[in-house]
Write a protein that holds these residues in place. Structure first.
Motif, PDB file in Angstrom:
ATOM      1  N   THR A   1      50.509  32.623 -27.002  1.00 27.33           N
ATOM      2  CA  THR A   1      51.778  31.995 -27.306  1.00 27.33           C
ATOM      3  C   THR A   1      51.617  30.777 -27.992  1.00 27.33           C
ATOM      4  O   THR A   1      50.797  30.149 -27.721  1.00 27.33           O
ATOM      5  N   THR A   2      52.531  30.586 -28.919  1.00 27.31           N
ATOM      6  CA  THR A   2      52.561  29.191 -29.530  1.00 27.31           C
ATOM      7  C   THR A   2      54.025  28.501 -29.052  1.00 27.31           C
ATOM      8  O   THR A   2      54.831  28.890 -28.808  1.00 27.31           O
ATOM      9  N   PRO A   3      53.351  27.197 -28.546  1.00 25.85           N
ATOM     10  CA  PRO A   3      54.679  26.433 -27.831  1.00 25.85           C
ATOM     11  C   PRO A   3      55.851  25.901 -28.944  1.00 25.85           C
ATOM     12  O   PRO A   3      55.430  26.039 -29.975  1.00 25.85           O
ATOM     13  N   SER A   4      56.778  25.754 -28.417  1.00 22.47           N
ATOM     14  CA  SER A   4      58.017  25.248 -29.320  1.00 22.47           C
ATOM     15  C   SER A   4      57.900  23.966 -29.907  1.00 22.47           C
ATOM     16  O   SER A   4      57.950  23.817 -30.889  1.00 22.47           O
ATOM     17  N   SER A   5      57.303  23.025 -29.017  1.00 22.61           N
ATOM     18  CA  SER A   5      56.783  21.852 -29.486  1.00 22.61           C
ATOM     19  C   SER A   5      55.711  21.204 -28.696  1.00 22.61           C
ATOM     20  O   SER A   5      55.445  21.619 -27.588  1.00 22.61           O
ATOM     21  N   GLY A   6      55.114  20.119 -29.020  1.00 18.28           N
ATOM     22  CA  GLY A   6      54.142  19.573 -28.166  1.00 18.28           C
ATOM     23  C   GLY A   6      52.584  19.942 -28.875  1.00 18.28           C
ATOM     24  O   GLY A   6      52.729  20.832 -29.643  1.00 18.28           O
ATOM     25  N   THR A   7      51.541  19.310 -28.251  1.00 17.96           N
ATOM     26  CA  THR A   7      50.226  19.800 -28.699  1.00 17.96           C
ATOM     27  C   THR A   7      49.345  19.977 -27.511  1.00 17.96           C
ATOM     28  O   THR A   7      49.566  19.547 -26.634  1.00 17.96           O
ATOM     29  N   VAL A   8      48.486  20.799 -27.981  1.00 18.32           N
ATOM     30  CA  VAL A   8      47.252  21.270 -27.014  1.00 18.32           C
ATOM     31  C   VAL A   8      46.068  20.724 -27.931  1.00 18.32           C
ATOM     32  O   VAL A   8      45.717  20.983 -28.819  1.00 18.32           O
ATOM     33  N   LYS A   9      45.283  19.864 -27.159  1.00 21.01           N
ATOM     34  CA  LYS A   9      44.082  19.240 -27.682  1.00 21.01           C
ATOM     35  C   LYS A   9      42.903  19.710 -26.686  1.00 21.01           C
ATOM     36  O   LYS A   9      42.750  19.640 -25.396  1.00 21.01           O
ATOM     37  N   VAL A  10      41.911  20.484 -27.319  1.00 26.16           N
ATOM     38  CA  VAL A  10      40.673  20.610 -26.695  1.00 26.16           C
ATOM     39  C   VAL A  10      39.439  19.614 -27.091  1.00 26.16           C
ATOM     40  O   VAL A  10      39.265  19.814 -28.308  1.00 26.16           O
ATOM     41  N   ASP A  11      39.065  19.091 -26.125  1.00 28.34           N
ATOM     42  CA  ASP A  11      38.191  17.706 -26.723  1.00 28.34           C
ATOM     43  C   ASP A  11      38.275  17.106 -27.867  1.00 28.34           C
ATOM     44  O   ASP A  11      37.383  16.876 -28.815  1.00 28.34           O
ATOM     45  N   GLY A  12      39.591  16.736 -27.819  1.00 22.78           N
ATOM     46  CA  GLY A  12      40.123  15.716 -28.949  1.00 22.78           C
ATOM     47  C   GLY A  12      40.596  16.540 -30.138  1.00 22.78           C
ATOM     48  O   GLY A  12      41.277  15.963 -31.164  1.00 22.78           O
ATOM     49  N   ARG A  13      40.422  17.961 -30.337  1.00 16.48           N
ATOM     50  CA  ARG A  13      40.767  18.578 -31.418  1.00 16.48           C
ATOM     51  C   ARG A  13      42.158  19.216 -31.079  1.00 16.48           C
ATOM     52  O   ARG A  13      42.113  19.934 -29.995  1.00 16.48           O
ATOM     53  N   ASP A  14      42.917  19.380 -32.116  1.00 13.98           N
ATOM     54  CA  ASP A  14      44.175  20.048 -31.860  1.00 13.98           C
ATOM     55  C   ASP A  14      44.095  21.589 -32.088  1.00 13.98           C
ATOM     56  O   ASP A  14      43.759  21.887 -33.083  1.00 13.98           O
TER      57      ASP A  14
END
Lengths: 530, 378
Positions: free
Chosen positions: A331-344
């Motif tokens: 699923t893609t969020p409506s807004s906001g960010t997900v970062k893994v190990d600093g990468r978006d």
């Protein structure tokens, strides 16, 4: 007075002795609990009584009359009803339509059915709207519909197979009180389970099965919980840690203080280079709105550092599934960010997310993690086939060896990596999923959603061992669970999701149990014990 | 069949093993292959018998009908060759079906893909290919026909991957589009229709040049119609069997078919695989169409595909996913078709009766497969 009498029941499947000379009785108005680990023969016993299988030898008698049901329909006619672990409701239909199925007369008498439902409601306290659509209902509600469906036939005996495995705590309480009321009206209930605590509250007697044999039948009044666990598992559980105790429920049911103090607070062995607290996962103001505009996740910000297990507590349906789906890239969020190990990775595909070092043990193993018809080896190595093929042709031997190595390392018990995944028990399937996810390259973060649901004691122990080991090797772990005791025992800190928002955060300390529980139901956080 | 190989291992599981609860469903108690061969053979025999009774009821002398049937199937070198050529076309479509079916996709549009393949192969052969050297004269039309069928199947793949459109519906609708396209092409002088002449005014294409026709396997033997299609088909059977059984592509297709979400999680590009599966499936059907034109018919007609795409679909269904099964099914249907055509022509058995008999055989074989399955499960 004896309602059901089972004597010397034996059932073989091929060379496997599933049930070996088991005898027990169920009295009228009794809640009788069948206790045992996965594969102990509980379900086989129920299926024999319910007419799914025929016994090889032995006999069943109902109120003194011999009973040999040829089919579930036959068993129903004789007054035995069963609710299976997997429900048999049509999701797109309403409750009333589901109840009409199977008893269809040329003209469907809706008003009569509704009045019968209301009568049952008054008697037992089901709270179910006859016109709501099944797929929009919670698991607990669906289960109540299944029970209503059984009660329409006015059975003498109701068999519930692992009814509490999927329920929230308050739903479990509601179910158990329904069980009690059923027995008050003269019906008997057989409860199949491997969770002891809740059973202790409701059962009159408990029969313990192990490896197809009857270990003992005990009166629950004044029974020793630890002794019961011992006969279920076949060894002393004092060696097991508090997590285990919490899982079966003996810890807090019997002696909460001991459970709290006995928790081995193992110091986190931080591997050099990872102990600097860098973020493995960062969620920044994550919001997800459903199609109807309702926020499933609302402004969720959370950081999971390396060498840390963060637990997500919350009553089911408060955004945990959506969080898991976003992290998995489904699923893609409506807004906001997900970062893994600093990468978006907010908008990354599942493949890219896997490549960026995210391992995922999903809640619904069968829907998301495995293809059960494929072999264990194929499932374990599905993401890395290119490493095992030359000119597009698979090197089956290398695959088998690699899979066998993983299976040894993660204690996946199975005769051969070539067996289909579906032939493994739930616990071993879960270990296989862990084996695959934890053996990914450059792993920085692990999401484990309800990783022990439906597993037996030994498997639970193993799963948490692996999760802790992953943490100690420098991974950040996000653990989503509806079992508060487990969360507290395993997590370094616990955040609480309520209606899609993070409403609080507390260290994973048993002393905070009450406070976390309160936050789960939307109350203002209590003072924090560290 | 896939499950029988580990049956013996299951028997060795220790007592009280915690796995048994789930294993039991898969235990096979007796070997299944004698049943798997025997029951379909018996079923075919029974269907044939019923067919004979029906034929007798129409008043045709049975011995005439049987003689005509046998003569058409295998009465001469030519008839045997013609039957095998029919089997080749059916086999390609059947292979295409099982390829897509490995990803749990049901390509029912073989007829349309075959028609597109034949049409584009004709166009290529008529316009440009004839003068090419090194066998390109016939190879290029084959490739173009394959590509045309591939595109026609691939469209359904793209729709499925991007929009989730059910491939059963899209391939069927694409077939209903492809067949009129062929009709249009042979009706229109600015497309493929041959110029009017005193000898012929039928809506069909001119004959393709000699150089673009598939070379015969035995050019010295005037009675054998076997052409390059046969070795191509054998090659295709081997390649498809290897890819599906041993290839990583085959396993990925299976994974996508069994659990798309899990496959995506494991890093498999499910969308592209769906498109690949449908393109290859359509391409094989397109190749069948090209071979029918370049190998035997030599000119395009409105109804040149004459149900081969649908029969090929049945071949694929009956084969139950195995390339070897496709060979058997294609041969059965190829010979049946030849025999029944001859029965219609020489013994005057109505073609409807012949079709009924074919349908009976399909039902009996499919039914016997279910029967064998049940026996194995018991």
């Amino acid at each position: 007075m004896t309602l059901l009498e089972i004597s010397g029941l034996t059932k073989r499947f091929g060379s496997l002795l599933a049930l070996d000379n088991v005898s027990l009785t169920v009295a009228e108005g009794e809640v009788h609990c069948l206790l045992g680990e996965n594969g102990a023969g509980k379900s086989t016993l129920c299926n024999l009584v319910y007419g799914v299988y025929r016994p090889d030898s032995g006999s069943i008698a109902l109120r003194g009359r011999p009973l040999s049901p040829k089919s579930p329909a036959d068993a129903l006619r004789q007054g035995i009803a069963m609710v299976h672990q997997h429900f048999s409701l049509v999701p797109t239909m309403t409750v009333i339509e589901n109840l009409m199925l199977g008893r269809a007369r040329p003209i469907l008498e809706y008003s009569e059915m509704i009045s019968r439902m209301e009568a049952l409601d008054r008697e037992y306290g089901f709270v179910v709207d006859p016109h709501s659509v099944v797929e929009e209902m919670s698991v607990g509600e669906r289960q109540r519909v299944e029970i209503i469906k059984c009660l329409l036939g006015d059975p003498k005996l109701l068999v519930l197979d692992e009814p509490t495995a999927v329920l929230k705590p308050e739903e479990t309480a509601a179910l158990l009180s329904i069980c009690r009321r059923l027995t008050e009206t003269g019906k008997s209930v057989v409860l199949v389970t491997h969770k002891l605590a809740e059973i202790a509250k409701v059962a009159d007697r408990t029969t313990v099965l192990r490896h197809g044999r009857l270990v003992e039948t005990v009166e629950m009044a004044g029974a020793d919980m630890r002794a019961l666990v011992r006969s279920m598992v076949g060894r002393d559980v004092s060696s097991a840690d508090a997590v285990l105790a919490a899982t079966i429920g003996i810890g807090d049911a019997a002696e909460p203080e001991t459970a709290a103090t006995a928790r081995p607070k193992t110091p986190v062995q931080k591997t050099a280079g990872f102990g600097d607290g860098t973020a493995a996962l960062e969620l920044v103001q994550l919001t997800l709105r459903g199609r109807d505009g309702v926020s499933k996740l609302d402004d969720v910000s959370l950081t999971v550092r390396r060498c840390e297990i963060v637990g997500v507590a919350g009553v089911e349906g408060n955004g945990q599934n959506e969080l898991g789906d976003i992290l998995a890239g489904l699923t893609t969020p409506s807004s906001g960010t997900v970062k893994v190990d600093g990468r978006d990775v907010t908008r990354a595909t599942p493949q890219e997310i896997t490549a960026s070092g995210v391992g995922i043990v999903p809640e619904d193993r069968h829907a998301v993690a495995i293809a059960s018809e494929l072999s264990v080896a194929e499932n374990l190595l599905l993401g890395r086939l290119d490493r095992f093929s030359r000119f597009g042709i698979l090197n089956r031997r290398a695959m088998r060896e690699a899979a066998a190595g993983l299976m040894r390392k993660f204690d996946v018990r199975c005769e051969s990596p070539d067996l289909p995944m579906s032939s493994l028990s739930g616990g071993n399937q879960q270990k296989a999923v862990l084996a695959r996810e934890l053996s990914l390259d450059h792993l920085t973060f692990l999401l484990a959603a309800q990783p022990t649901r439906g597993l037996d004691v030994g498997a639970v122990e193993a799963v948490y061992g692996h999760i802790r080991a992953a943490r100690d090797q420098g991974l950040g772990v996000l653990l989503i669970s509806s079992e508060l005791d487990e969360l507290i025992a395993v997590s370094d800190r616990v955040v609480v999701l309520y209606r899609g928002r993070i409403v609080g955060e507390m260290p994973g300390n048993p002393a905070n149990r009450e406070a976390i529980g309160a936050m789960m139901s939307g109350h203002v956080p209590e003072p924090v014990h560290v | 069949m896939y499950q029988s190989q580990y049956m013996s291992k299951l028997d060795a599981l220790p007592l009280g093993s915690e796995e048994f609860g789930l294993v039991v469903k898969r235990v096979r108690v007796f070997p299944r292959w004698p049943l798997q061969i025997g029951v379909p053979v018996a079923a075919t025999a029974v269907a044939t018998l019923i067919g004979l009774v029906i034929i007798a009821s129409t008043g045709t002398p049975l011995e005439d009908a049987v003689a005509a049937f046998w003569d058409g199937m295998a009465g001469s070198t030519f008839n045997v060759g013609a039957s095998i050529n029919r089997a080749v076309s059916l086999g390609f479509v059947g292979l295409g079906f099982i390829f897509a079916n490995r990803a749990n996709l049901t390509n029912v549009g073989g007829e349309g893909q075959l028609a597109m393949g034949g049409m584009f192969a004709t166009a290529m052969a008529l316009h440009g290919a004839a003068a090419l050297p090194f066998g390109l004269a016939f190879l290029l039309p084959l490739i173009v026909g394959t590509a045309a069928g591939g595109v026609w199947g691939g469209i359904a793949g793209v729709l499925k991957a991007r929009r989730g459109t059910n491939e059963v519906i899209s391939t069927l609708l694409l077939t209903f589009t492809a067949l009129p396209l062929v009709y249009w092409s042979v009706q229109s002088f600015y497309l493929l229709r041959k110029p009017l002449s005193p000898l012929s005014s039928l809506p069909e294409s001119p004959e393709i040049p000699e150089a673009t026709r598939l070379p015969l396997l035995f050019p010295s033997d005037q009675t054998s119609p076997l052409h390059l299609g046969l070795p191509l088909a054998i090659l295709a059977v081997i390649v498809v069997a290897v890819v599906l059984q041993r290839g990583s592509l085959g396993l990925k297709l299976r994974a996508v078919g069994l659990n798309q979400v899990a496959a995506r999680r494991a890093g498999i590009q499910s969308g592209s695989l769906i498109i690949i599966a449908m393109t290859v499936s359509g391409g094989l059907a397109g190749l069948a169409g090209a071979i029918m034109i370049l190998g035997e018919q030599f000119y395009l007609t409105n109804d040149f595909s004459s149900g081969y795409g649908f029969d090929g679909l049945v071949v694929g269904l009956l084969s139950r996913g195995s390339a070897f099964g496709v060979v058997l099914g294609a041969l059965l249907f190829g010979f049946l078709r030849s025999g029944s055509i001859n029965m219609e022509i020489t013994a005057h058995v109505p073609s409807a009766i012949v079709l009924i008999c074919q349908g009976l055989i399909v039902i009996m074989i499919a039914g016997s497969a279910i029967f064998v399955e049940r026996m194995g499960r018991r």
